[in-house]
Design a protein around this motif. Sequence first.
Motif, short mmCIF file in Angstrom:
data_model
loop_
_atom_site.label_atom_id
_atom_site.label_comp_id
_atom_site.label_asym_id
_atom_site.label_seq_id
_atom_site.Cartn_x
_atom_site.Cartn_y
_atom_site.Cartn_z
N THR A 23 2.75 0.40 3.62
CA THR A 23 2.50 -0.83 4.37
C THR A 23 2.58 -2.05 3.47
O THR A 23 1.95 -2.09 2.41
CB THR A 23 1.09 -0.79 5.02
N THR A 68 0.08 4.22 2.56
CA THR A 68 0.41 4.06 3.98
C THR A 68 1.79 3.46 4.19
O THR A 68 2.20 3.23 5.34
CB THR A 68 -0.63 3.17 4.68
N ASP A 124 0.86 -1.18 0.00
CA ASP A 124 0.00 0.00 0.00
C ASP A 124 0.89 1.23 0.00
O ASP A 124 1.50 1.57 1.02
CB ASP A 124 -0.90 -0.01 1.24
#
Length: 224
Positions: free
Chosen positions: A90, A88, A85
Amino acid sequence: MKKKAFAAIIGVSMLASMGTGAFAATKLQEIKAFLNPEIKVQVDGTYADLRDVNGNAIAPIVYQGANYFPIRAVSDALDVAVDYDEATKTIILGEKVDGTSIAKGFDDMYHTKDPVQTTYKGKDYKEAFYDNASGNRNVSFMLYPDKNYQTLYLQIAAVGGDLTDFTIKDSENDIILKAENVIKSENGLVTVKVDIGGVEELYIYGSATKDTAVFIPLTTSYYK
Protein backbone atom coordinates in the motif's frame (compact mmCIF):
# COMPACT_ATOMS: atom_id res chain seq x y z
CA MET A 1 -7.26 23.33 -1.42
CA LYS A 2 -5.55 23.71 -4.80
CA LYS A 3 -2.92 21.17 -3.84
CA LYS A 4 -5.55 18.68 -2.74
CA ALA A 5 -7.43 19.13 -6.01
CA PHE A 6 -4.24 18.74 -8.00
CA ALA A 7 -3.37 15.56 -6.13
CA ALA A 8 -6.83 14.13 -6.72
CA ILE A 9 -6.68 14.82 -10.46
CA ILE A 10 -3.30 13.29 -11.17
CA GLY A 11 -3.58 10.62 -8.47
CA VAL A 12 -5.51 8.37 -10.85
CA SER A 13 -2.66 8.35 -13.35
CA MET A 14 0.51 8.13 -11.24
CA LEU A 15 3.23 5.55 -11.53
CA ALA A 16 4.32 4.33 -8.11
CA SER A 17 8.08 4.31 -7.65
CA MET A 18 8.62 3.26 -4.07
CA GLY A 19 11.82 1.23 -4.40
CA THR A 20 12.76 -2.30 -5.34
CA GLY A 21 10.37 -3.85 -2.83
CA ALA A 22 7.38 -2.66 -4.85
CA PHE A 23 8.66 -4.41 -7.97
CA ALA A 24 9.00 -7.80 -6.31
CA ALA A 25 5.27 -8.43 -6.78
CA THR A 26 4.17 -11.32 -8.97
CA LYS A 27 1.35 -9.50 -10.79
CA LEU A 28 3.47 -7.08 -12.81
CA GLN A 29 2.51 -6.73 -16.47
CA GLU A 30 4.89 -5.59 -19.19
CA ILE A 31 3.68 -2.60 -21.22
CA LYS A 32 4.91 -0.43 -24.07
CA ALA A 33 5.13 3.23 -23.09
CA PHE A 34 7.00 6.44 -23.99
CA LEU A 35 8.79 9.23 -22.13
CA ASN A 36 7.53 12.74 -22.94
CA PRO A 37 9.88 15.48 -21.62
CA GLU A 38 7.65 18.20 -23.15
CA ILE A 39 4.99 17.74 -20.44
CA LYS A 40 5.30 20.26 -17.60
CA VAL A 41 3.55 20.46 -14.23
CA GLN A 42 2.32 23.55 -12.40
CA VAL A 43 1.47 23.65 -8.69
CA ASP A 44 -0.58 26.69 -7.63
CA GLY A 45 0.58 28.59 -10.73
CA THR A 46 4.28 27.81 -10.34
CA TYR A 47 6.15 25.31 -12.48
CA ALA A 48 7.31 22.35 -10.40
CA ASP A 49 10.79 20.93 -10.86
CA LEU A 50 9.95 17.24 -10.52
CA ARG A 51 12.90 15.02 -9.67
CA ASP A 52 13.45 11.45 -8.54
CA VAL A 53 15.11 10.35 -5.28
CA ASN A 54 18.54 10.69 -6.93
CA GLY A 55 17.90 14.28 -8.05
CA ASN A 56 17.37 13.46 -11.72
CA ALA A 57 14.77 15.43 -13.70
CA ILE A 58 11.51 13.57 -14.28
CA ALA A 59 9.84 13.07 -17.66
CA PRO A 60 6.34 11.58 -17.49
CA ILE A 61 5.57 8.22 -19.03
CA VAL A 62 2.81 8.32 -21.64
CA TYR A 63 0.67 5.19 -21.79
CA GLN A 64 -2.66 4.86 -23.55
CA GLY A 65 -3.17 8.62 -23.61
CA ALA A 66 -2.44 9.19 -19.91
CA ASN A 67 0.61 10.81 -18.30
CA TYR A 68 2.21 8.92 -15.41
CA PHE A 69 4.56 10.53 -12.89
CA PRO A 70 6.56 8.94 -10.04
CA ILE A 71 4.46 9.45 -6.96
CA ARG A 72 7.47 10.45 -4.83
CA ALA A 73 8.27 13.36 -7.16
CA VAL A 74 4.68 14.61 -7.11
CA SER A 75 4.35 14.25 -3.34
CA ASP A 76 7.53 16.31 -2.86
CA ALA A 77 6.12 19.05 -5.12
CA LEU A 78 2.92 19.13 -3.07
CA ASP A 79 4.66 18.81 0.33
CA VAL A 80 2.61 15.69 1.02
CA ALA A 81 4.17 12.79 2.91
CA VAL A 82 4.44 9.48 1.08
CA ASP A 83 5.32 6.04 2.39
CA TYR A 84 5.08 2.44 1.25
CA ASP A 85 3.80 -0.44 3.38
CA GLU A 86 5.57 -3.54 2.04
CA ALA A 87 3.38 -5.94 4.01
CA THR A 88 0.12 -4.70 2.50
CA LYS A 89 1.57 -3.37 -0.81
CA THR A 90 0.00 0.00 0.00
CA ILE A 91 1.21 3.48 -0.93
CA ILE A 92 0.25 5.94 1.83
CA LEU A 93 -0.21 9.61 0.99
CA GLY A 94 -0.65 12.25 3.69
CA GLU A 95 -1.35 11.53 7.34
CA LYS A 96 -1.28 7.90 8.43
CA VAL A 97 -4.16 6.40 10.37
CA ASP A 98 -1.84 5.00 13.03
CA GLY A 99 0.81 7.22 14.55
CA THR A 100 4.52 6.36 14.83
CA SER A 101 6.18 7.18 18.14
CA ILE A 102 9.16 9.54 17.94
CA ALA A 103 10.90 7.20 20.40
CA LYS A 104 11.86 5.03 17.42
CA GLY A 105 15.43 5.97 16.53
CA PHE A 106 15.51 8.94 18.94
CA ASP A 107 19.11 9.79 19.82
CA ASP A 108 20.00 12.54 22.27
CA MET A 109 22.06 12.90 25.44
CA TYR A 110 18.87 13.68 27.38
CA HIS A 111 17.05 10.56 26.16
CA THR A 112 16.21 8.56 29.30
CA LYS A 113 14.42 5.41 30.42
CA ASP A 114 15.00 6.10 34.11
CA PRO A 115 11.56 5.90 35.81
CA VAL A 116 12.51 8.84 38.01
CA GLN A 117 12.76 11.02 34.91
CA THR A 118 10.16 9.36 32.65
CA THR A 119 7.36 9.81 35.20
CA TYR A 120 5.27 12.96 35.03
CA LYS A 121 2.37 13.63 37.43
CA GLY A 122 2.24 9.98 38.46
CA LYS A 123 2.34 8.44 34.98
CA ASP A 124 5.43 6.60 33.72
CA TYR A 125 5.89 7.21 30.00
CA LYS A 126 8.80 4.70 29.82
CA GLU A 127 10.94 6.87 27.53
CA ALA A 128 11.40 10.62 27.61
CA PHE A 129 13.55 13.57 26.66
CA TYR A 130 14.31 15.12 30.04
CA ASP A 131 16.62 18.15 30.19
CA ASN A 132 17.19 19.30 33.76
CA ALA A 133 20.63 20.78 33.19
CA SER A 134 21.76 23.63 35.43
CA GLY A 135 21.86 27.29 34.44
CA ASN A 136 20.01 29.36 31.86
CA ARG A 137 20.33 27.51 28.57
CA ASN A 138 19.11 26.59 25.14
CA VAL A 139 17.17 23.29 25.10
CA SER A 140 17.27 21.51 21.75
CA PHE A 141 17.15 18.21 19.90
CA MET A 142 16.72 16.82 16.38
CA LEU A 143 14.03 14.64 14.82
CA TYR A 144 14.26 12.88 11.45
CA PRO A 145 10.83 12.24 9.85
CA ASP A 146 12.58 11.65 6.47
CA LYS A 147 9.56 12.94 4.49
CA ASN A 148 7.54 9.91 5.60
CA TYR A 149 4.88 11.75 7.62
CA GLN A 150 2.42 14.59 7.32
CA THR A 151 2.00 15.76 10.92
CA LEU A 152 3.98 15.83 14.18
CA TYR A 153 2.13 15.69 17.49
CA LEU A 154 4.71 16.67 20.12
CA GLN A 155 3.84 16.54 23.81
CA ILE A 156 5.87 18.82 26.04
CA ALA A 157 5.85 20.09 29.63
CA ALA A 158 7.93 22.76 31.32
CA VAL A 159 8.67 21.79 34.94
CA GLY A 160 9.52 24.34 37.64
CA GLY A 161 9.45 27.29 35.24
CA ASP A 162 8.41 28.31 31.73
CA LEU A 163 10.02 27.38 28.41
CA THR A 164 10.23 30.40 26.10
CA ASP A 165 10.79 30.92 22.37
CA PHE A 166 9.81 27.34 21.61
CA THR A 167 10.40 26.68 17.92
CA ILE A 168 10.10 23.78 15.48
CA LYS A 169 12.14 24.33 12.33
CA ASP A 170 12.62 22.56 9.02
CA SER A 171 16.37 22.24 9.49
CA GLU A 172 17.25 21.38 5.90
CA ASN A 173 15.43 24.41 4.42
CA ASP A 174 15.80 26.75 7.43
CA ILE A 175 12.04 27.33 7.65
CA ILE A 176 10.19 27.86 10.94
CA LEU A 177 7.16 25.56 10.98
CA LYS A 178 5.85 26.41 14.44
CA ALA A 179 6.71 28.96 17.12
CA GLU A 180 5.28 29.41 20.61
CA ASN A 181 6.26 32.40 22.74
CA VAL A 182 6.00 30.37 25.92
CA ILE A 183 5.20 26.87 27.16
CA LYS A 184 3.86 27.59 30.64
CA SER A 185 4.63 25.26 33.52
CA GLU A 186 1.13 25.77 34.93
CA ASN A 187 -0.45 24.30 31.77
CA GLY A 188 1.13 20.90 32.35
CA LEU A 189 1.62 18.54 29.44
CA VAL A 190 0.55 20.23 26.19
CA THR A 191 0.44 18.91 22.63
CA VAL A 192 1.98 20.94 19.82
CA LYS A 193 0.73 20.01 16.34
CA VAL A 194 2.75 20.94 13.26
CA ASP A 195 2.54 20.14 9.54
CA ILE A 196 5.75 18.35 8.49
CA GLY A 197 4.80 17.12 5.02
CA GLY A 198 7.92 16.84 2.84
CA VAL A 199 10.30 17.58 5.74
CA GLU A 200 13.53 15.61 6.14
CA GLU A 201 14.91 16.98 9.44
CA LEU A 202 13.43 18.92 12.34
CA TYR A 203 15.37 21.15 14.73
CA ILE A 204 13.40 21.74 17.93
CA TYR A 205 14.59 24.30 20.49
CA GLY A 206 13.63 26.76 23.20
CA SER A 207 15.06 28.73 26.13
CA ALA A 208 14.94 27.53 29.74
CA THR A 209 16.01 29.17 32.98
CA LYS A 210 18.15 27.47 35.61
CA ASP A 211 15.06 26.35 37.55
CA THR A 212 13.26 24.84 34.53
CA ALA A 213 13.33 21.23 33.35
CA VAL A 214 11.87 20.19 30.00
CA PHE A 215 9.92 16.94 29.76
CA ILE A 216 8.88 15.35 26.44
CA PRO A 217 7.33 11.88 26.56
CA LEU A 218 8.68 10.05 23.51
CA THR A 219 6.15 7.23 23.57
CA THR A 220 3.11 9.51 23.30
CA SER A 221 4.64 12.05 20.93
CA TYR A 222 4.23 10.78 17.41
CA TYR A 223 4.23 11.26 13.65
CA LYS A 224 1.23 10.66 11.39
